[in-house]
Design a protein around this motif. Structure first.
Motif, mmCIF file in Angstrom:
data_model
loop_
_atom_site.group_PDB
_atom_site.id
_atom_site.type_symbol
_atom_site.label_atom_id
_atom_site.label_comp_id
_atom_site.label_asym_id
_atom_site.label_seq_id
_atom_site.Cartn_x
_atom_site.Cartn_y
_atom_site.Cartn_z
ATOM 1 N N TYR A 173 0.824 -1.208 0.000
ATOM 2 C CA TYR A 173 0.000 0.000 0.000
ATOM 3 C C TYR A 173 0.861 1.263 0.000
ATOM 4 C CZ TYR A 173 -4.003 2.982 1.059
ATOM 5 O OH TYR A 173 -4.982 3.933 0.987
ATOM 6 N N LYS A 177 0.749 3.936 -3.004
ATOM 7 C CA LYS A 177 0.333 5.325 -2.780
ATOM 8 C C LYS A 177 1.525 6.291 -2.738
ATOM 9 C CE LYS A 177 -4.201 5.285 -2.074
ATOM 10 N NZ LYS A 177 -5.157 6.173 -2.714
ATOM 11 N N GLU A 192 -2.375 7.430 11.212
ATOM 12 C CA GLU A 192 -2.529 7.300 9.750
ATOM 13 C C GLU A 192 -2.142 5.900 9.268
ATOM 14 O OE1 GLU A 192 -1.507 11.427 7.599
ATOM 15 O OE2 GLU A 192 -0.177 10.947 9.290
ATOM 16 N N GLU A 195 -4.899 3.652 9.711
ATOM 17 C CA GLU A 195 -5.924 3.877 8.669
ATOM 18 C C GLU A 195 -5.500 3.268 7.336
ATOM 19 O OE1 GLU A 195 -8.048 7.992 10.214
ATOM 20 O OE2 GLU A 195 -6.627 8.087 8.546
ATOM 21 N N PHE A 196 -4.220 3.448 7.006
ATOM 22 C CA PHE A 196 -3.724 2.838 5.759
ATOM 23 C C PHE A 196 -3.953 1.346 5.777
ATOM 24 C CE2 PHE A 196 -0.077 6.174 5.486
ATOM 25 C CZ PHE A 196 -0.995 7.124 5.050
ATOM 26 N N CYS A 198 -6.212 -0.365 7.280
ATOM 27 C CA CYS A 198 -7.619 -0.711 7.051
ATOM 28 C C CYS A 198 -7.953 -0.627 5.570
ATOM 29 C CB CYS A 198 -8.534 0.235 7.822
ATOM 30 S SG CYS A 198 -8.462 -0.031 9.566
ATOM 31 N N LYS A 199 -7.501 0.452 4.943
ATOM 32 C CA LYS A 199 -7.764 0.621 3.508
ATOM 33 C C LYS A 199 -7.045 -0.468 2.711
ATOM 34 C CE LYS A 199 -8.482 5.582 3.757
ATOM 35 N NZ LYS A 199 -7.742 6.821 3.791
ATOM 36 N N ALA A 200 -5.797 -0.711 3.075
ATOM 37 C CA ALA A 200 -4.995 -1.705 2.357
ATOM 38 C C ALA A 200 -5.643 -3.084 2.453
ATOM 39 C CB ALA A 200 -3.584 -1.742 2.934
ATOM 40 N N LYS A 201 -6.176 -3.370 3.636
ATOM 41 C CA LYS A 201 -6.792 -4.684 3.854
ATOM 42 C C LYS A 201 -8.014 -4.861 2.946
ATOM 43 C CE LYS A 201 -6.769 -8.461 6.035
ATOM 44 N NZ LYS A 201 -7.346 -9.188 7.054
ATOM 45 N N LYS A 202 -8.777 -3.778 2.788
ATOM 46 C CA LYS A 202 -9.956 -3.835 1.907
ATOM 47 C C LYS A 202 -9.514 -4.088 0.478
ATOM 48 C CE LYS A 202 -13.398 -1.284 4.450
ATOM 49 N NZ LYS A 202 -13.377 0.064 4.990
ATOM 50 N N LYS A 203 -8.466 -3.375 0.082
ATOM 51 C CA LYS A 203 -7.954 -3.521 -1.282
ATOM 52 C C LYS A 203 -7.432 -4.951 -1.482
ATOM 53 C CE LYS A 203 -5.102 -1.011 -4.623
ATOM 54 N NZ LYS A 203 -6.162 -1.082 -5.651
#
Ligand code: ARG
Length: 580
Positions: A173, A177, A192, A195-196, A198-203
């Motif tokens: 990630y 990014k 942060e 948060e990354f 969480c987003k990375a896990k979704k991706k």
């Protein structure tokens, strides 16, 4: 002082002299009422049954054998079979005189010095610490303080979760990014990073290509790729620098040199697998490596398998803990290892211990203990969470406590200068959270309650801290240098004797904690000590005593009480205040 132990030994010796065989341990308890003495032998009837001597007769025989000892003032019998023991006040004052100048309050060093590894706090990397880490961190820290006080060689091991598949996802990630520059310049906060993740896990779940790349990065990281390693290192340092600040704020003794994360053991893992296979403890099943343990059964009653290497060749949390045991024994020569994690990890630890013992990585007499603890619950008895169901960050919780303390102090002391107000609320706020947690039996869940923990009444840190400051102010008012008082302590009133006995129980409390890692025992003790002091203060004039001799004796007694409160709080990692 171990008064109960002294009594027990005296009774045992008497029983031997009387000729009683195979008697059970005399059980010595503190008496509930003064007419039953200060201590009672609680199981005389049982011993009487074993010896075939009736309780009163047995009491008489014991009595004649021990009555001359200078510790005892009076020894009486209560039907149907109790021995009441009254301790001599002269004996008590002699003991108090001895500890008056000692910083150890008469607590002896352990006769056998052990090397003890304490595995505690152990948060995971790339996440902020949350309320769940409070217990492991502060309870573990109390045990390290107590064991060190007893002279053991204590090794603090912060077994942080700094290895595993999650780092592949994060690295992927960060690269995707283009965040690496920002990361290197320390411009990304831990918040942060979380948060990354969480987003990375979704991706990772939705994007096949991203998943593939993430997995490649795990392999690259494991094989020492420089770029992946430097990103990983940065993630660990950002996390831990945050945590070190939190430890400092919490007055917890963990620092950089205690961090021994999962990654340390990574190099050992391939050999562990090879070795366990060679020793026929591990077997291959559908490409995965598993250790079957008879002691654990699965749902259909077959031996349960502990997975130590997945089909994709990656290792597991269990594999690391097996290697970690080997390391702690070989490198540190540990005699005892204590783990502070919540109760849900119990089976995991047991399995790792059994495997390490079967493989002879550690000797079978190495003491392994899981000092598990329950959960912190909210008022509705549910896990303590934010309104939207997320875990509460530890730092948020601490700040809220400081704020609440600040509001309370402002009401009590409206004219306090701002700087003092802030300092005071930090100490009171943080102590309140710590003490509230430490004062609960660690084995059970407990309900978190702001009002109770910040109250100046009951078993709370403000109450104990206040008791301490009150004694200090009494001593100050007297204008005596307590240390220079030559007169001996003289205990006359009941409340003085009770207080003296309580003070001398300190060592017994320490020894229970050495064995069981139970800070609530110390909290309860300090609370009782503070109450006994109050009773003494109410019934005995200190500054206005009729004779100066009495005043001096009472000042000395007060001083030792304060010293004991201070040492107790210090072992709990709670700061004291000179003024409140
Ligand atoms: N990092 C783990 C967690 O947060 C706790 C580690 C406990 N220690 C150990 N040796 N397994 O759950």
């Amino acid at each position: 002082m171990k008064i109960k132990y002294i009594i027990k030994k005296d009774i045992e010796q008497a029983l031997i002299n009387i000729g009683v065989k195979n008697f059970c341990e005399p059980c010595i308890i503190s008496s509930k009422k003064i007419e039953f003495g200060h201590y009672q032998v609680d199981n005389l009837i049982k011993i009487s049954n074993i010896s075939h001597i009736d309780p009163f007769n047995l009491f008489n025989k014991i009595y004649y054998l021990i009555k001359f000892k200078d510790i005892y003032k009076k020894i009486t019998f209560s039907p149907p079979g109790f021995i009441n023991i009254f301790i001599h006040s002269k004996w008590l004052s002699e003991k108090l005189e001895k500890i008056f100048f000692s910083s150890r309050l008469g607590v002896k060093y352990a006769s056998y010095k052990k090397t003890i590894v304490i595995d505690y706090s152990s948060p995971n990397v790339a996440k902020e610490m949350h309320v769940g880490h409070l217990r492991s961190t502060i309870i573990g820290d109390v045990t390290t303080r107590v064991l060190e006080f007893l002279g053991h060689n204590v090794i603090r091991a912060n077994h942080i979760g700094d290895w595993g598949a999650q780092f592949g996802i994060l690295i992927a990630y960060i690269k995707y990014k283009n965040l690496q520059k920002k990361l290197n310049k320390n411009l990304i906060s831990l918040h942060e990073i979380e948060e990354f993740y969480c987003k990375a896990k979704k991706k990772y779940e939705s994007d096949k290509n991203f998943k593939k790349i993430s997995k490649q990065y795990v392999v690259q990281l494991q094989s020492g790729d420089k770029n992946c390693y430097s990103i990983w290192k940065k993630l660990v340092s950002i996390t831990m620098n945050n945590n070190y600040k939190l430890y400092k704020k919490l007055n917890v003794t963990l620092n950089k040199q205690h961090t021994m994360g999962e990654s340390i053991y990574n190099k050992m893992l391939p050999n562990i697998i090879k070795d366990l296979k060679k020793k026929k403890l591990a077997v291959e099943k559908n490409g995965a490596i598993i250790v079957f343990l008879d002691k654990f059964k699965n749902r259909i009653g077959e031996p349960m398998g502990v997975l130590i290497q997945k089909k994709d060749k990656s290792f597991l949390y269990s594999t690391t803990d097996i290697a970690c045991l080997k390391y702690r024994y070989e490198i540190f020569h540990a005699d005892r290892i204590i783990y502070y994690t919540d109760v849900r990890q119990h089976q995991h630890l047991l399995q790792a211990w059994i495997i390490a013992k079967k493989a002879k990585y550690i000797p079978s007499n190495l003491l392994l203990e899981h000092h598990e603890f329950g959960m912190m619950l909210s008022k509705n008895k549910r896990p303590f969470k934010t309104r939207d169901g997320n875990t509460i960050k530890l730092n948020t919780l601490i700040n809220e406590s400081i704020n609440r303390a600040l509001k309370l102090i402002k009401i009590k002391k409206p004219n306090l200068p701002k700087k003092k107000l802030i300092k005071l609320s930090k100490i009171i706020g943080i102590s309140a959270i710590k003490y509230a947690d430490l004062s609960k039996n660690r084995k059970t869940n407990y309900i978190f309650n702001w009002d109770l923990m910040l109250s100046f009444e009951g078993n709370t840190s403000p109450y104990i801290q206040y008791a301490y400051t009150r004694i200090i102010s009494i001593i100050k008012k007297s204008n005596f240098h307590v240390h220079k008082i030559k007169e001996k302590i003289n205990l006359t009133k009941n409340s003085e004797i009770k207080l003296a006995i309580k003070i001398l129980e300190f060592e017994e409390i320490i020894l229970i904690m050495e064995k069981n890692g139970t800070p609530h025992i110390m909290c309860r003790y300090l609370y009782q000590l503070a109450i006994y002091f109050s009773n003494f203060y109410e019934t005995c004039s200190i500054l206005f005593a009729k004779k100066i001799k009495i005043c001096k004796s009472r000042l000395k007694l007060s001083f030792i009480t304060a010293k004991t409160l201070k040492k107790g709080l210090n072992l709990l990692g709670i700061k004291i205040l000179k003024k409140m």
